[in-house]
Design a protein around this motif. Structure first.
Motif, mmCIF file in Angstrom:
data_model
loop_
_atom_site.group_PDB
_atom_site.id
_atom_site.type_symbol
_atom_site.label_atom_id
_atom_site.label_comp_id
_atom_site.label_asym_id
_atom_site.label_seq_id
_atom_site.Cartn_x
_atom_site.Cartn_y
_atom_site.Cartn_z
ATOM 1 N N THR A 378 -48.051 -60.394 13.956
ATOM 2 C CA THR A 378 -47.049 -61.456 14.058
ATOM 3 C C THR A 378 -46.671 -61.979 12.680
ATOM 4 O O THR A 378 -45.487 -62.207 12.383
ATOM 5 N N LYS A 379 -47.689 -62.157 11.847
ATOM 6 C CA LYS A 379 -47.409 -62.606 10.481
ATOM 7 C C LYS A 379 -46.568 -61.576 9.731
ATOM 8 O O LYS A 379 -45.647 -61.932 8.991
ATOM 9 N N ILE A 380 -46.904 -60.295 9.926
ATOM 10 C CA ILE A 380 -46.135 -59.232 9.259
ATOM 11 C C ILE A 380 -44.685 -59.250 9.728
ATOM 12 O O ILE A 380 -43.744 -59.129 8.919
ATOM 13 N N ILE A 381 -44.511 -59.404 11.066
ATOM 14 C CA ILE A 381 -43.152 -59.456 11.606
ATOM 15 C C ILE A 381 -42.394 -60.658 11.035
ATOM 16 O O ILE A 381 -41.213 -60.559 10.656
ATOM 17 N N ASN A 382 -43.097 -61.812 10.977
ATOM 18 C CA ASN A 382 -42.453 -63.013 10.433
ATOM 19 C C ASN A 382 -42.089 -62.841 8.964
ATOM 20 O O ASN A 382 -40.998 -63.234 8.523
ATOM 21 N N GLU A 386 -38.427 -62.858 7.410
ATOM 22 C CA GLU A 386 -38.075 -63.723 6.285
ATOM 23 C C GLU A 386 -37.497 -62.904 5.136
ATOM 24 O O GLU A 386 -36.548 -63.314 4.459
ATOM 25 N N GLU A 387 -38.089 -61.720 4.920
ATOM 26 C CA GLU A 387 -37.580 -60.857 3.849
ATOM 27 C C GLU A 387 -36.193 -60.342 4.207
ATOM 28 O O GLU A 387 -35.305 -60.248 3.341
ATOM 29 N N ARG A 388 -35.970 -60.033 5.470
ATOM 30 C CA ARG A 388 -34.651 -59.601 5.918
ATOM 31 C C ARG A 388 -33.632 -60.733 5.719
ATOM 32 O O ARG A 388 -32.497 -60.497 5.298
ATOM 33 N N LEU A 543 -40.346 -47.797 19.578
ATOM 34 C CA LEU A 543 -41.056 -48.313 20.744
ATOM 35 C C LEU A 543 -42.235 -49.179 20.318
ATOM 36 O O LEU A 543 -42.480 -50.250 20.892
ATOM 37 N N PHE A 544 -42.967 -48.716 19.322
ATOM 38 C CA PHE A 544 -44.097 -49.505 18.817
ATOM 39 C C PHE A 544 -43.618 -50.868 18.319
ATOM 40 O O PHE A 544 -44.254 -51.900 18.587
ATOM 41 N N SER A 545 -42.504 -50.893 17.623
ATOM 42 C CA SER A 545 -41.972 -52.147 17.101
ATOM 43 C C SER A 545 -41.603 -53.089 18.244
ATOM 44 O O SER A 545 -41.891 -54.290 18.187
ATOM 45 N N MET A 546 -40.953 -52.556 19.293
ATOM 46 C CA MET A 546 -40.581 -53.389 20.439
ATOM 47 C C MET A 546 -41.819 -53.965 21.122
ATOM 48 O O MET A 546 -41.856 -55.160 21.479
ATOM 49 N N GLU A 547 -42.864 -53.147 21.313
ATOM 50 C CA GLU A 547 -44.086 -53.614 21.967
ATOM 51 C C GLU A 547 -44.764 -54.701 21.154
ATOM 52 O O GLU A 547 -45.215 -55.717 21.712
#
Length: 575
Positions: A378-382, A386-388, A543-547
């Motif tokens: 979750t932190k990585i996604i956040n 943020e980087e995006r 798919l991994f990203s969506m999950e």
């Protein structure tokens, strides 16, 4: 000579017949009884004369007895006890008076005859035939020497009657039973008592067989056995089944021991009331067995799972289907623990569950590791988002604005100088600006931050349809504004799903539906394209990203697809 003198015999004479006899008149009074008859009833000769027959034989009815029938009834002894009698009745008339002659048959063994029965002689023959056809029968004398065997005995033992008569039963001894076993058998029948048990014998060809055996001692006047009747039924197959069952029971006991040592086990009835828990259940839940028996599993409900989770669980097992899943429970002391659970319904003859077996394995450490991993994801996604966002802003506000300034400068030059290179520079600058806008939009659409999820999706779908020529139908019913993470998750999953439709579905249409339900938002992305075999396709990065995105907001994503039937992606996000 008068009637009495004609039928009376000299009291001092002993009748020539060895059978006991009683002569009864038409009124049921004893007109004469010989010495043997008086003896068996315990009276002196002549004492019974003139008495009513029913005093000595309470159950007798001389008028209804049939000629040629051997009757077994109880007689009443002078000392007050009952004893068995076998007799026949012959009726005759003397002048105008009717008489009944009762002849008693000698019965040597009367020790175990308790009830009254009557048999025709041909019925006795039928009984013997039926016994010989179905049962192994042997007679031995008081020393155990075989004096009679039937055909069934020979068939099972594979010895002939000639080989058996005159021998004892050691001839078929298998050696299976101990000396104490045989000693107890002989002590029992030697005391005049019936012995019952199961014996393993050995046939002539060396094979073994089991017989369910009853040995009946026949007693003489002194109560001592003078011969034995052994009645056996072969139970070899039954014993084999019993042995197999014992092995199965032992295996089940071992399995139960292993299960109890390694797993958390509980059994409930069809209503979910706990009937059994093992020590592991008590250890992890911190409840005693007495505190759990009679309760249902709500006693350890952590409140973590949604009502629909348990509704699906009960619907599954009530249908007779095994349920598997992970459950978070709460112990007596308030601590939480996770269990990997399998619930097996036990079905009755109508295929309806009558109880449930729940087998659980604690996975608390694993779930904590997963939660930590999920937190990190979750932190990585956040961080990624943020980087995006930062890159999108820089492209839009930095490079984009600079390029736009250059475009304005080029336009001013064109007003002063007419040169083909300026026209080319103007076109190239415009194309670069458009590509930067697309890249900025892909990285992080500003409308998502400024206006929210629905405007961002509508804007994305318009751009998607313009670029791919795939018509996307959008149906939305959402009254609640979600938090930023959930809106980004929904947007990114729709974005990824439509990108996959563009690449692989080979279709010109797709549908995106968003529905606000009671306590969650359901998003469906569906197409009627080529579809694919879910089992055969490996999970890619998309798919991994969506999950992982769905897990980050405690949501759930499922994918349904069939070849040539299209694909449906369903995302459920709690409100």
């Amino acid at each position: 000579m008068d009637k009495d003198s004609q039928i009376q015999l000299n009291n001092n004479n002993t009748p020539a017949s060895r059978n006991a006899t009683i002569l009864v008149d038409g009124k049921g009074l004893i007109a004469y009884s010989n010495q043997q008859a008086c003896h068996i009833f315990g009276y002196e000769y002549g004492e019974m004369t003139g008495s009513e027959l029913n005093k000595f034989m309470p159950e007798i009815d001389v008028y209804t007895a049939k000629e040629g029938m051997i009757i077994h009834q109880l007689g009443k002894h002078r000392m007050g006890h009952d004893f068995s009698l076998f007799f026949r009745i012959n009726a005759f008339c003397f002048g105008t008076n009717q008489f009944f002659l009762i002849v008693f048959n000698s019965v040597k063994d009367q020790s175990r005859l308790k009830s009254a029965h009557a048999y025709h002689l041909n019925e006795l023959v039928d009984l013997k035939y039926a016994l010989d056809e179905s049962t192994i029968v042997a007679f031995t004398d008081q020393r155990g020497i075989i004096t009679y065997v039937n055909d069934k005995f020979c068939e099972v033992s594979k010895y002939s009657a000639e080989e058996l008569i005159g021998k004892d039963h050691r001839m078929i001894n298998s050696g299976y039973h101990s000396k104490e076993f045989m000693k107890e058998l002989w002590q029992t029948i030697g005391n005049g008592e019936v012995w019952r048990g199961e014996i393993k014998n050995q046939a002539k060809d060396g094979s073994y067989y089991w017989v369910d055996t009853t040995i009946v001692p026949f007693l003489n006047e002194k109560g001592k056995p003078y011969k034995y009747l052994a009645i056996r039924n072969e139970i070899t197959e039954y014993k084999q089944v019993v042995d197999e069952l014992k092995k199965s029971v032992n295996e089940l006991s071992d399995l139960k021991f292993a299960l109890d040592a390694s797993s958390i086990v509980a059994i409930t009835d069809q209503k979910g009331i706990i009937h059994y828990v093992n020590d592991q259940f008590c250890r992890i839940s911190k409840y005693s067995r007495d505190e759990l028996i009679g309760k249902d599993h709500r006693i350890i409900n952590s409140g973590y799972h949604h009502k629909r989770f348990f509704a699906d669980l009960w619907r599954t097992i009530a249908s007779g289907i095994v349920w598997k899943g992970e459950i978070k429970n709460r112990a007596k002391d308030g601590t939480y623990y996770w269990v990997d659970t399998t619930i097996v319904p036990f079905l009755d003859e109508h295929r309806r569950p009558y109880q449930y077996l729940a087998i659980r394995h604690e996975i608390t450490k694993r779930k904590k590791a997963e939660e930590e991993l999920q937190l990190m994801m979750t932190k990585i996604i956040n961080v990624q988002e943020e980087e995006r966002r930062r890159l999108s802003r820089e492209l839009h506000d930095g490079i984009g604005q600079n390029l736009y300034s250059h475009l304005i400068t080029i336009n001013r030059l064109q007003s002063d100088v007419n040169h083909p290179l300026l026209d080319q520079m103007q076109d190239e600058a415009a194309e670069i600006i458009e590509e930067l806008r697309d890249l900025s939009w892909t990285l992080r659409p500003s409308v998502l931050d400024d206006l929210g999820l629905i405007p961002a999706i509508r804007s994305f779908l318009v751009r998607f349809s313009d670029h791919t020529h795939i018509n996307v139908y959008f149906d939305c019913y959402l009254n609640t504004r979600l938090n930023e993470n959930k809106e980004i998750t929904i947007y990114r999953i729709i974005q990824e799903a439509l990108t996959n439709i563009r690449k692989y579905a080979d279709t010109e249409e797709a549908t995106v539906t968003i529905r606000e339900m009671e306590d969650e938002v359901r998003v469906m992305i569906e197409d009627k394209g080529k579809g694919f075999d879910i089992q055969a396709v490996s999970r890619g990065v998309g798919l991994f990203s969506m999950e992982e995105r769905a897990k980050a907001v405690k949501g759930n994503i499922t994918i349904q697809s069939l070849k040539d039937k299209g694909t449906k992606i369903i995302l459920d996000v709690p409100l």
